[in-house]
Design a protein around this motif. Structure first.
Motif, PDB file in Angstrom:
ATOM      1  N   VAL A 269      22.999 106.435  41.404  1.00 53.60           N
ATOM      2  CA  VAL A 269      22.273 105.834  42.522  1.00 53.60           C
ATOM      3  C   VAL A 269      23.166 104.824  43.246  1.00 53.60           C
ATOM      4  O   VAL A 269      24.215 104.425  42.737  1.00 53.60           O
ATOM      5  CB  VAL A 269      20.980 105.127  42.039  1.00 53.60           C
ATOM      6  CG1 VAL A 269      20.009 106.111  41.438  1.00 53.60           C
ATOM      7  CG2 VAL A 269      21.313 103.999  41.062  1.00 53.60           C
TER       8      VAL A 269
ATOM      9  N   ASN B  45      12.811 111.464  42.963  1.00 52.76           N
ATOM     10  CA  ASN B  45      11.559 111.850  43.593  1.00 52.76           C
ATOM     11  C   ASN B  45      10.460 110.894  43.163  1.00 52.76           C
ATOM     12  O   ASN B  45      10.502 110.319  42.065  1.00 52.76           O
ATOM     13  CB  ASN B  45      11.169 113.283  43.206  1.00 52.76           C
ATOM     14  CG  ASN B  45      12.213 114.299  43.653  1.00 52.76           C
ATOM     15  OD1 ASN B  45      12.591 114.340  44.822  1.00 52.76           O
ATOM     16  ND2 ASN B  45      12.694 115.105  42.719  1.00 52.76           N
TER      17      ASN B  45
ATOM     18  N   ASP C 173       8.869 110.319  39.408  1.00 53.96           N
ATOM     19  CA  ASP C 173       9.820 110.470  38.295  1.00 53.96           C
ATOM     20  C   ASP C 173       9.654 109.321  37.316  1.00 53.96           C
ATOM     21  O   ASP C 173       9.351 108.175  37.705  1.00 53.96           O
ATOM     22  CB  ASP C 173      11.258 110.493  38.807  1.00 53.96           C
ATOM     23  CG  ASP C 173      11.614 111.813  39.485  1.00 53.96           C
ATOM     24  OD1 ASP C 173      10.785 112.746  39.418  1.00 53.96           O
ATOM     25  OD2 ASP C 173      12.695 111.895  40.092  1.00 53.96           O
TER      26      ASP C 173
ATOM     27  N   TYR D  37      18.867 104.137  45.831  1.00 53.82           N
ATOM     28  CA  TYR D  37      18.919 105.353  46.637  1.00 53.82           C
ATOM     29  C   TYR D  37      19.667 106.405  45.829  1.00 53.82           C
ATOM     30  O   TYR D  37      20.749 106.143  45.294  1.00 53.82           O
ATOM     31  CB  TYR D  37      19.641 105.100  47.965  1.00 53.82           C
ATOM     32  CG  TYR D  37      19.035 103.995  48.790  1.00 53.82           C
ATOM     33  CD1 TYR D  37      18.076 104.262  49.755  1.00 53.82           C
ATOM     34  CD2 TYR D  37      19.429 102.660  48.592  1.00 53.82           C
ATOM     35  CE1 TYR D  37      17.521 103.244  50.520  1.00 53.82           C
ATOM     36  CE2 TYR D  37      18.872 101.643  49.344  1.00 53.82           C
ATOM     37  CZ  TYR D  37      17.917 101.936  50.309  1.00 53.82           C
ATOM     38  OH  TYR D  37      17.368 100.929  51.045  1.00 53.82           O
ATOM     39  N   GLY D  38      19.088 107.593  45.742  1.00 59.44           N
ATOM     40  CA  GLY D  38      19.747 108.652  45.002  1.00 59.44           C
ATOM     41  C   GLY D  38      18.879 109.894  44.955  1.00 59.44           C
ATOM     42  O   GLY D  38      17.861 110.007  45.659  1.00 59.44           O
ATOM     43  N   ASN D  39      19.264 110.850  44.104  1.00 60.60           N
ATOM     44  CA  ASN D  39      18.542 112.110  43.963  1.00 60.60           C
ATOM     45  C   ASN D  39      17.317 111.903  43.075  1.00 60.60           C
ATOM     46  O   ASN D  39      17.270 112.336  41.922  1.00 60.60           O
ATOM     47  CB  ASN D  39      19.474 113.178  43.383  1.00 60.60           C
ATOM     48  CG  ASN D  39      18.815 114.553  43.368  1.00 60.60           C
ATOM     49  OD1 ASN D  39      17.857 114.801  44.106  1.00 60.60           O
ATOM     50  ND2 ASN D  39      19.328 115.439  42.519  1.00 60.60           N
TER      51      ASN D  39
ATOM     52  N   VAL E 269      21.084 109.569  36.379  1.00 63.47           N
ATOM     53  CA  VAL E 269      21.036 109.886  37.800  1.00 63.47           C
ATOM     54  C   VAL E 269      21.821 108.799  38.542  1.00 63.47           C
ATOM     55  O   VAL E 269      21.468 107.620  38.494  1.00 63.47           O
ATOM     56  CB  VAL E 269      19.594 109.946  38.333  1.00 63.47           C
ATOM     57  CG1 VAL E 269      19.591 110.283  39.825  1.00 63.47           C
ATOM     58  CG2 VAL E 269      18.789 110.963  37.542  1.00 63.47           C
TER      59      VAL E 269
END
Length: 372
Positions: free
Chosen positions: A329, A346, A349, A342-344, A327
């Motif tokens: 970030v 939740n 996770d 900061y990223g996609n 992912v």
């Protein structure tokens, strides 16, 4: 027959040893397999939001709130000095008296010219007034003579006013023979003695007569890098210390922000006022300023080891259905071995606590253990 029996016994002994050895090796292999499974356990963390509190240490400089070099306005000689280095003075206090005999002569000459021009004006005015009163009788005075008399009167008046202005100029120059303090402060330098010839910078004096500094109030000046300018605003409070007072901390508030970045350093100049009534702090001291960087909003905070900085991008590895998922970030501040990301992502996770580029996208992850 006995010989064959002995041979059979001899052969049977190595076989027994062989079987015993095989059984021992299998036992080691089984234990090694168990250790391999234990070593294959991957440490992970459950993603949670929080606020990362850190601080920035940057150097600053203490300078006088007001600082001025005092020069002589007119060419003259020092007659008397009323202060010395270290003298604390008030606004308007007399610092030095100078003398220039030619100014007194110039003033006397200007005063004489004023009286002469005044007399000329009064005479031309009286002449105009007589002609005007006479002209009230028709046919006695021509219009042209009256206009000429009026013009002469106005010219003489202008000459008189010019003389008075010249007198005031010389009188003002005489006032400059007294050097007074423009504000309250401390004399930090004195470069002349009684009898010295002084004048404007570059003419009479290479150095100023005095240097005056306001020390009861100082400016703390810092240059904050672009990445950290958002953490300071008007009235933000910071702490600082100086080498002269080890272990003692001072406080200052932000009063002025330049509002622009220096094109060379890419930093913003910020000034803070420091009250220094006891004058312990001195202009020129280097201060170590502690800027608090408190997060405004909560965000994901992970160990630094969980973030991989590859040549292509920055990413963390999320565990999805037992497989690795990279992912991408962006990182924020870091402190105490932790970093903002900061990223996609939740909350909740599962990501690896220690990631590296060798773990490929979609790789199977077994024995994932979620730590605190």
């Amino acid at each position: 027959m006995n010989s064959l029996k002995a041979l059979a016994i001899t052969i049977s002994l190595p076989a027994t040893l062989l079987f015993s050895s095989c059984g021992h090796t299998e036992g080691k292999s089984a234990k090694k397999g168990e250790n391999t499974q234990e070593e294959a356990a991957v440490a992970a963390i459950s993603l949670q939001k929080g606020k990362l509190t850190s601080s920035l240490q940057i150097p600053g400089e203490l300078i006088a709130y007001q600082n001025v070099d005092i020069y002589a306005k007119v060419n003259s000689f020092i007659k008397k000095l009323h202060v010395d280095v270290g003298s604390e003075v008030s606004q308007g206090q007399l610092l030095a008296t100078m003398e220039a005999p030619e100014i007194s002569s110039q003033l006397a000459g200007a005063e004489s010219r004023i009286k002469s021009q005044e007399a000329v004006y009064l005479a031309s005015k009286a002449n105009y007034d007589r002609l005007y009163n006479t002209s009230l009788t028709p046919g006695t005075v021509s219009k042209n003579d009256l206009d000429i008399a009026q013009a002469r009167m106005k010219s003489d008046l202008a000459q008189w006013e010019s003389g008075k202005a010249a007198y005031r100029e010389i009188a003002d120059n005489r006032n400059y023979l007294e050097i007074r303090a423009p504000f309250a402060g401390v004399i930090s330098a004195k470069n002349v003695s009684v009898g010295a010839y002084v004048g404007p910078s570059g003419k009479g004096s290479e150095y100023p007569l005095f240097s005056l500094q306001e020390q009861k109030k100082l400016r703390l000046v810092i240059s904050v890098p672009e990445a950290y300018t958002s953490y300071l605003s008007n009235n933000s409070e910071v702490k600082f210390n100086v080498k002269a007072f080890t272990g003692k901390s001072f406080t200052a508030k932000v009063n002025r922000l330049s509002g622009a970045l220096d094109t060379r350093l890419r930093s913003q100049r910020i000034e803070m006022d420091v009250i220094n009534n006891d004058k312990k702090l001195l202009p020129g001291m280097i201060a170590e300023v502690n800027i608090p960087m408190d997060a405004a909003d909560s965000t994901f905070i992970v160990p630094k080891a969980a973030v991989v900085n590859s040549t292509l991008n920055v990413f963390v590895i999320r565990v999805t259905n037992g497989k690795a998922e990279r992912v991408q970030v962006q990182t924020g501040r870091d402190a105490d071995g932790k970093v903002e990301i900061y990223g996609n992502l939740n909350e909740g996770d599962t990501i690896l606590a220690s990631a590296n580029e060798e773990i490929r996208e979609g790789a199977e992850l077994k024995h994932v253990k979620i730590g605190k």
